[in-house]
Enzyme design. Structure first.
Site, mmCIF file in Angstrom:
data_model
loop_
_atom_site.group_PDB
_atom_site.id
_atom_site.type_symbol
_atom_site.label_atom_id
_atom_site.label_comp_id
_atom_site.label_asym_id
_atom_site.label_seq_id
_atom_site.Cartn_x
_atom_site.Cartn_y
_atom_site.Cartn_z
ATOM 1 C CG HIS A 1 30.073 39.775 42.215
ATOM 2 N ND1 HIS A 1 30.997 38.790 42.510
ATOM 3 C CD2 HIS A 1 30.705 40.641 41.379
ATOM 4 C CE1 HIS A 1 32.121 39.055 41.867
ATOM 5 N NE2 HIS A 1 31.979 40.168 41.185
ATOM 6 C CG HIS B 1 34.693 44.555 41.906
ATOM 7 N ND1 HIS B 1 33.979 44.020 42.941
ATOM 8 C CD2 HIS B 1 34.533 43.702 40.856
ATOM 9 C CE1 HIS B 1 33.421 42.886 42.541
ATOM 10 N NE2 HIS B 1 33.734 42.665 41.274
ATOM 11 C CD GLU C 1 33.907 44.410 33.542
ATOM 12 O OE1 GLU C 1 35.045 44.691 33.952
ATOM 13 O OE2 GLU C 1 33.478 43.253 33.466
ATOM 14 C CG ASP C 2 28.971 44.828 35.167
ATOM 15 O OD1 ASP C 2 29.319 44.642 33.989
ATOM 16 O OD2 ASP C 2 29.287 44.073 36.100
ATOM 17 C CG ASP D 1 35.791 40.070 40.491
ATOM 18 O OD1 ASP D 1 34.586 39.865 40.699
ATOM 19 O OD2 ASP D 1 36.285 40.270 39.357
ATOM 20 C CG ASP E 1 52.488 6.838 51.821
ATOM 21 O OD1 ASP E 1 51.831 6.948 52.867
ATOM 22 O OD2 ASP E 1 53.352 5.974 51.621
HETATM 23 MN MN MN Z 1 33.206 41.290 39.687
#
Ligand code: MN
Length: 736
Positions: free
Chosen positions: A61, A85, A89-90, A152, A272
């Site tokens: 990712h 990034h 957070e992770d 992201d 159209d």
């Molecule tokens: Mn991410």
């Protein structure tokens, strides 16, 4: 790209990083790879043991995100931040570590795209709103934050299918609610269209498929129609020696779908509608092309817009016109320069490429193209409530723009649908708060009149006019709505304060008629743990704080007083009788006071109080024998004094002796009456001309008694008259 992702993370990091850097340089040849390499290896280790829902390594990712950034020709810092990034957070990585290893810029970018921790928030919505707010503030410091966020999100949308259906729906909706409009606001049309089509695919899979199939089916017809139109124009421009690229605008699936829904029309009618873009080398050429088009075909009135002289707030510039083409086909046209085209497609990202990095990183005050973002950041300061911020953020992202003018000719950009009220608040908050209407192009209109492009507005106002709750219906912009809400909240608060004050003061008066609540404010606030009297009144006014709780202080404080001043307080709360002309200590609080029967003190007598069990304070004359008994029990003694203001009657017993003569009793009665004393009992006994009398009278005070005694003394035949402690009764005597 996919082949690199497949090697993760089972292969060696060195092989993977080499492959990755080769790919980056392929799409972005000028970029420096040193920092990117370090970031790649750091991310490799940080995410090593993590996997996505799809089963692929998590690292895929951030690597894909970084690649999307590289494709947009962003710099090494942004690409490195893209790789990193998700580490805040992770993983257990801290911002300080990032800053130390990769520099402050990278740390700031990564922190900017990191969600607020769930623990700090009350609920999901609040967390989300505060995350947006944080992102917005980070954007203000460095616009690359949002560019990373978009990359992201694009990769997340591409790989969404492994999540729960509800999560998919939530992410797709958030994309359409927040990220796509935000990309639009930042002028990043390409990103916006990507985000929209990806979200649309997840949100309405069937409609997406249908439209995709029809676009393919009609593609050829459409190209032909565009060509038919373009050929004569090309020929004319060639004659004029103007180099121009004329091309049909690709239709995006989501925008076709949206128009079908909004206009309630079938695919064919929407598809159209031809849209053509003409790109030339200079602004002069833009206007020349416009002139030629208008001479070759009939333009539709009111559809011409000059965004070159008046750019949109996201920096967008172009000439727009709509004409009737062959067979009365309606054709929309955009005419712009190459630079305008880049800005139209990439928005702030294009600015990034054109200017040196320092100029764009934080957009300057003069940079009109980002006035929208500046306003947003300015306004969000006032929106302390998360829900309010979220609502405002969402509303503001969506609206198209109109341009209106002040009487002095200043241009005010507003969202379409804005009213007089919005305009007034946009000019000045005070003007908004007292707005009564406006002269729109000299015609008087109410506050809820909707404004149109190009109007000149003179706000009418009156000091006596103030907002009402209705105004929230009439105001559309967050600035106006925020200001009105704040004003209403304040007014409501003031009402609560006034009401609370009334309630408390009245309740207090009911308990303590003779003193003022204000004297006790500091102690009461301390007792309740409140910081200001305003707050106390407000809470009482809204009913959040029961008044009985406030009054409790006075009971509590009395109990305290009792402890400190002997046993007086034991009586407090038990007795609520009125004062009886006696001051206990220095106050005449509602303590029960009795006059001792043993000595019947009268005003002016030196007195002392004793606390009795269950019967209040008994007041004795200091010279009373009982008082001598109590003297040894200092605990129960309490200082009392006569309350001069109080008019009350007291009983006194008199004894007299003298030589009896006719009329003496009459004369005594006359003196008593004349002195204002009320005789309640009297008797005279005569033995051998010797008279003895006893009277019980009601008097006011000691002075009155003195006068009475003096005057009786003067009566002929009276030998002695004196006040006695007890009323003497003589058994078997007759009452005179
Ligand atoms: Mn991410």
């Amino acid at each position: 790209m996919d082949d690199i992702l497949k090697t993760l993370p089972s292969g060696s990091p060195d092989a993977a990083v080499k492959m990755f850097l080769d790919k980056i340089v392929e799409v972005n040849p000028k970029v420096q790879t040193g920092l990117i390499k370090d970031a790649f290896l750091f991310a490799w280790h940080a995410h090593k043991d993590q996997f996505r829902k799809s089963g692929e390594p998590f690292l895929a990712h951030p690597v894909a995100t970084a690649f999307i950034l590289a494709e947009q020709k962003l710099d090494a810092i942004t690409i490195a931040a893209g790789l990193l990034h998700d580490v805040l957070e992770d993983t257990s990585t801290t911002k300080e570590e990032l800053s130390e290893l990769f520099g402050e810029e990278v740390a700031l970018l990564v922190d900017g795209v990191t969600k607020i921790r769930a623990l700090q928030m009350r609920n999901r919505q609040e967390r989300q709103a505060e995350t947006y707010r944080k992102m917005l503030l980070s954007m203000a410091k460095d616009l690359r934050v949002i560019i990373i966020k978009f990359a992201d999100r694009i990769h997340n949308l591409r790989t969404l299918k492994y999540l729960e259906p509800e999560r998919i729906r939530a992410i797709a909706e958030e994309t359409l609610d927040i990220y796509a409009p935000l990309a639009h606001r930042l002028g990043m049309a390409k990103i916006k269209l990507d985000l929209e089509d990806l979200a649309f695919k997840h949100l309405h899979p069937q409609e997406y498929k249908d439209i995709a199939a029809k676009v393919a089916e009609y593609h050829f017809d459409r190209e032909t129609a565009i060509d038919n139109f373009a050929s004569p124009l090309r020929a004319t421009l060639e004659e004029d020696k103007i180099t121009a690229v004329i091309a049909g605008r690709p239709k995006h699936f989501y925008s076709i779908y949206r128009k079908m829904v909004q206009r309630n029309k079938p695919f064919e009618e929407i598809f159209d509608l031809l849209a053509i873009r003409i790109i030339v080398n200079s602004i002069r050429d833009c206007y020349h092309v416009l002139g030629q088009i208008h001479s070759m075909w009939t333009p539709i009135q009111d559809r011409f817009k000059d965004y070159i002289s008046t750019p949109k707030s996201n920096g967008y510039q172009s000439l727009h016109t709509t004409i009737f083409g062959e067979h009365n086909k309606i054709i929309e046209m955009q005419i712009r320069t190459w630079e305008m085209n880049e800005i139209a497609e990439d928005g702030v990202a294009a600015h990034w490429l054109y200017k040196s990095s320092d100029q764009v990183r934080s957009f300057s005050k003069e940079d009109k193209t980002l006035s929208w973002l500046r306003n947003l950041i300015e306004w969000q300061k006032d929106l302390t409530d998360s829900a309010e911020f979220y609502e405002f953020f969402k509303i503001d992202l969506f609206h198209a723009e109109i341009f209106v003018f002040t009487p002095r000719g200043d241009l005010i950009p507003l969202p379409s649908g804005a009213t007089v009220l919005d305009f007034a608040f946009a000019v000045h908050t005070q003007l908004g708060l007292h707005c009564t209407g406006a002269k729109i192009d000299s015609k008087i209109e109410p506050i809820n009149a909707t404004l149109k492009n190009g109007q000149t507005i003179e706000v009418l106002h009156s000091d006596s006019k103030t907002p009402s709750i209705e105004w929230l219906k009439d105001a559309k912009t967050p600035k106006a709505r925020g200001a009105i809400r704040r004003w209403l909240k304040n007014a409501e608060k003031q009402e609560s304060v006034d009401l609370g004050k009334k309630i408390i003061q009245t309740s207090y008066k009911r308990l303590h008629a003779n003193s003022s609540f204000n004297e006790h404010v500091p102690e009461v606030l301390k007792f309740l743990g409140l910081s200001s009297i305003e707050r106390l009144y407000e809470l009482a006014g809204t009913g959040e704080l029961p008044v009985s709780r406030v009054m409790q202080y006075f009971h509590a404080s009395k109990i305290k007083k009792k402890m400190s001043s002997n046993m007086v307080s034991r009586l407090v709360g038990t007795f609520t009788g009125r004062t009886q002309g006696i001051l206990v200590g220095s106050s005449n609080d509602n303590l029960m006071v009795r006059f001792a029967k043993c000595c019947n003190p009268i005003p002016g007598d030196p007195i002392i109080g004793f606390v009795t069990k269950g019967r209040g304070i008994s007041v004795h004359r200091c010279d009373c024998r009982t008082s001598e008994i109590f003297d040894t029990d200092g605990e129960r003694k309490i200082e009392v004094s006569w309350d001069q203001g109080e008019q009350k009657k007291f009983y006194v017993s008199l004894e007299l002796t003298g030589t009896d003569r006719p009329g003496m009793l009459f004369e005594i009665s006359h003196v008593l009456c004349d002195s204002g004393a009320n005789v309640t009992d009297a008797m005279i006994k005569v033995t051998n001309q010797q008279a003895r009398g006893a009277f019980q009278i009601e008097i006011h005070d000691r002075n009155q008694l003195k006068q009475i005694l003096r005057r009786i003394q003067k009566i002929k035949g009276i030998e002695n008259v004196a006040r006695v402690k007890d009323y003497i009764t003589y058994p078997g005597d007759n009452t005179a």
